[in-house]
Design a protein around this motif. Sequence first.
Motif, PDB file in Angstrom:
ATOM      1  N   LEU A 275      12.629  22.584 -21.600  1.00  0.00           N
ATOM      2  CA  LEU A 275      13.853  21.808 -21.416  1.00  0.00           C
ATOM      3  C   LEU A 275      14.406  22.030 -20.006  1.00  0.00           C
ATOM      4  O   LEU A 275      13.812  22.747 -19.198  1.00  0.00           O
ATOM      5  CB  LEU A 275      14.864  22.207 -22.490  1.00  0.00           C
ATOM      6  CG  LEU A 275      14.402  21.897 -23.941  1.00  0.00           C
ATOM      7  CD1 LEU A 275      15.424  22.394 -24.953  1.00  0.00           C
ATOM      8  CD2 LEU A 275      14.134  20.398 -24.118  1.00  0.00           C
ATOM      9  N   ALA A 276      15.561  21.393 -19.703  1.00  0.00           N
ATOM     10  CA  ALA A 276      16.121  21.405 -18.345  1.00  0.00           C
ATOM     11  C   ALA A 276      16.308  22.819 -17.841  1.00  0.00           C
ATOM     12  O   ALA A 276      16.755  23.706 -18.586  1.00  0.00           O
ATOM     13  CB  ALA A 276      17.447  20.653 -18.330  1.00  0.00           C
ATOM     14  N   ASN A 277      15.949  23.019 -16.571  1.00  0.00           N
ATOM     15  CA  ASN A 277      16.098  24.280 -15.845  1.00  0.00           C
ATOM     16  C   ASN A 277      15.069  25.337 -16.259  1.00  0.00           C
ATOM     17  O   ASN A 277      15.174  26.498 -15.854  1.00  0.00           O
ATOM     18  CB  ASN A 277      17.508  24.855 -15.997  1.00  0.00           C
ATOM     19  CG  ASN A 277      18.555  23.921 -15.420  1.00  0.00           C
ATOM     20  OD1 ASN A 277      18.424  23.409 -14.300  1.00  0.00           O
ATOM     21  ND2 ASN A 277      19.605  23.655 -16.202  1.00  0.00           N
ATOM     22  N   ILE A 298       6.312  31.335 -23.557  1.00  0.00           N
ATOM     23  CA  ILE A 298       6.794  31.903 -22.296  1.00  0.00           C
ATOM     24  C   ILE A 298       7.273  30.760 -21.408  1.00  0.00           C
ATOM     25  O   ILE A 298       6.538  29.793 -21.182  1.00  0.00           O
ATOM     26  CB  ILE A 298       5.691  32.687 -21.568  1.00  0.00           C
ATOM     27  CG1 ILE A 298       5.191  33.838 -22.457  1.00  0.00           C
ATOM     28  CG2 ILE A 298       6.201  33.227 -20.234  1.00  0.00           C
ATOM     29  CD1 ILE A 298       4.029  34.602 -21.842  1.00  0.00           C
ATOM     30  N   VAL A 299       8.515  30.907 -20.926  1.00  0.00           N
ATOM     31  CA  VAL A 299       9.096  29.918 -20.007  1.00  0.00           C
ATOM     32  C   VAL A 299       9.603  30.643 -18.763  1.00  0.00           C
ATOM     33  O   VAL A 299       9.908  31.839 -18.801  1.00  0.00           O
ATOM     34  CB  VAL A 299      10.230  29.125 -20.671  1.00  0.00           C
ATOM     35  CG1 VAL A 299       9.687  28.212 -21.762  1.00  0.00           C
ATOM     36  CG2 VAL A 299      11.302  30.060 -21.230  1.00  0.00           C
ATOM     37  N   THR A 300       9.677  29.892 -17.640  1.00  0.00           N
ATOM     38  CA  THR A 300      10.171  30.454 -16.372  1.00  0.00           C
ATOM     39  C   THR A 300      11.455  29.727 -15.984  1.00  0.00           C
ATOM     40  O   THR A 300      11.547  28.487 -16.071  1.00  0.00           O
ATOM     41  CB  THR A 300       9.134  30.282 -15.259  1.00  0.00           C
ATOM     42  OG1 THR A 300       7.967  31.017 -15.600  1.00  0.00           O
ATOM     43  CG2 THR A 300       9.671  30.789 -13.927  1.00  0.00           C
ATOM     44  N   ARG A 301      12.441  30.513 -15.534  1.00  0.00           N
ATOM     45  CA  ARG A 301      13.707  29.916 -15.085  1.00  0.00           C
ATOM     46  C   ARG A 301      13.469  29.163 -13.787  1.00  0.00           C
ATOM     47  O   ARG A 301      13.006  29.732 -12.787  1.00  0.00           O
ATOM     48  CB  ARG A 301      14.756  31.009 -14.863  1.00  0.00           C
ATOM     49  CG  ARG A 301      16.120  30.508 -14.401  1.00  0.00           C
ATOM     50  CD  ARG A 301      16.787  29.695 -15.469  1.00  0.00           C
ATOM     51  NE  ARG A 301      18.107  29.191 -15.004  1.00  0.00           N
ATOM     52  CZ  ARG A 301      18.862  28.381 -15.705  1.00  0.00           C
ATOM     53  NH1 ARG A 301      18.436  27.969 -16.913  1.00  0.00           N
ATOM     54  NH2 ARG A 301      20.018  27.971 -15.246  1.00  0.00           N
ATOM     55  N   PRO A 319      19.234  26.336 -23.831  1.00  0.00           N
ATOM     56  CA  PRO A 319      18.070  25.741 -24.503  1.00  0.00           C
ATOM     57  C   PRO A 319      16.838  25.919 -23.623  1.00  0.00           C
ATOM     58  O   PRO A 319      16.837  25.533 -22.453  1.00  0.00           O
ATOM     59  CB  PRO A 319      18.458  24.274 -24.648  1.00  0.00           C
ATOM     60  CG  PRO A 319      19.954  24.240 -24.485  1.00  0.00           C
ATOM     61  CD  PRO A 319      20.271  25.331 -23.519  1.00  0.00           C
ATOM     62  N   LEU A 320      15.797  26.519 -24.185  1.00  0.00           N
ATOM     63  CA  LEU A 320      14.614  26.832 -23.397  1.00  0.00           C
ATOM     64  C   LEU A 320      13.501  25.791 -23.562  1.00  0.00           C
ATOM     65  O   LEU A 320      12.914  25.340 -22.590  1.00  0.00           O
ATOM     66  CB  LEU A 320      14.053  28.211 -23.803  1.00  0.00           C
ATOM     67  CG  LEU A 320      15.022  29.397 -23.719  1.00  0.00           C
ATOM     68  CD1 LEU A 320      14.314  30.668 -24.170  1.00  0.00           C
ATOM     69  CD2 LEU A 320      15.577  29.554 -22.309  1.00  0.00           C
ATOM     70  N   CYS A 321      13.212  25.429 -24.813  1.00  0.00           N
ATOM     71  CA  CYS A 321      12.085  24.533 -25.066  1.00  0.00           C
ATOM     72  C   CYS A 321      12.150  24.022 -26.497  1.00  0.00           C
ATOM     73  O   CYS A 321      13.001  24.464 -27.279  1.00  0.00           O
ATOM     74  CB  CYS A 321      10.756  25.245 -24.824  1.00  0.00           C
ATOM     75  SG  CYS A 321      10.469  26.641 -25.935  1.00  0.00           S
TER      76      CYS A 321
END
Length: 380
Positions: A275-277, A298-301, A319-321
Amino acid sequence: MPLRPGWLLPSGQTRQTTRLTDLGAGTPVDPLVSRSGILPGSADGTYRVSGLSMTGSGPMTATVHAGRALVQGRPEQGAYPVALDGDTVLTFGDGDPLNPRVDLVVLRVYDDEFDSLTRHEAVLEVLVGQPSATPSAPPAPAASLPLFTVRVKAGASAGTGGIEWAKDLTDLRTTIASVGGILPVYNNAGVPGSYPGQYQDNDTAHHLQRWSGTGWVAYPREIGGVAPQGALTVGSYAGQYREHNGVLQRWNGTTWATYHPPVETETVTAGAVALANWSLVSYEARRTRGGLCTMSVIVTRSGTQVDASSAGNIVNDEPLCTLPSGWRPALAMEASAADGYGSGSAVITTGGTVTLRTWSSSGALVPGRNVRVSATYILP
């Protein structure tokens, strides 16, 4: 005596004798030798072996009934098919005045070409045993098939009541079957097999048995069936199974181990959307057939830094994903999150949205750092 030996007389074998003695049976002992034995069966299928049976017909007489057999001579002689096509009465001598004896009834083949006894015939003979306080039957001669032993008590005669047929007659008959046929066990359960893969039906043990090369093994064990309770103490091969006190066990080559079936699983590594950012680094999830799912994303900022309060709150949540359809929890649940510098918790909704809600006290979500979210849950 209506005994018809096949291919024994020097000449004159009739077509009828050929038909009667064409047995099509022969259980091998080795490449040249067959077992001696009786062909199994009865007129109505009730009895395992009725051929050449014997019943008392008088105080000192017994009747041997019709049947067919194979009598093996020396290896170079081959086996003689013999048919008794009518009932025959045998007479037993009176008992010794002092001691009992045991007589042996045999089906015997005489062949002058091999025994030099100047006879070519098959006969039923009563071999008289030696009287003794502890009598035993005389040995069977060559080229003969033992049928019965008869204990003749001391002083037995027609005038004293004769032989007690109900208790003093012992059946010694054994069976044969054609090569590849299933041998019906009858007084020969312990006779070794002739070749691995031979089968016998053990009516006493109530199961089919296969000769393994060293012993008779219950057929289900050979084909991979589950051996029943108490049937096995040591396995025959790695991968064999048995039922033991309600638990399925597998023989691993040295011991019985409780069997735990492999869990059927499905794995996915695609379908999560950042998601955004945030940008997606990786996603993997595995679920069992029963619907238990374990996932890691795993998500990256990629946006600006987000600071957490001293209480660990993220003011607007993050919200991450979203997780792919079919891989989302049945109920909204909490998941753990960490980036190696701080940690917190995220909520995963039934719609698949993963939202970070708390973080380490006064910590920060710094651009370029990977945040891992892990959870285990039940799928709908």
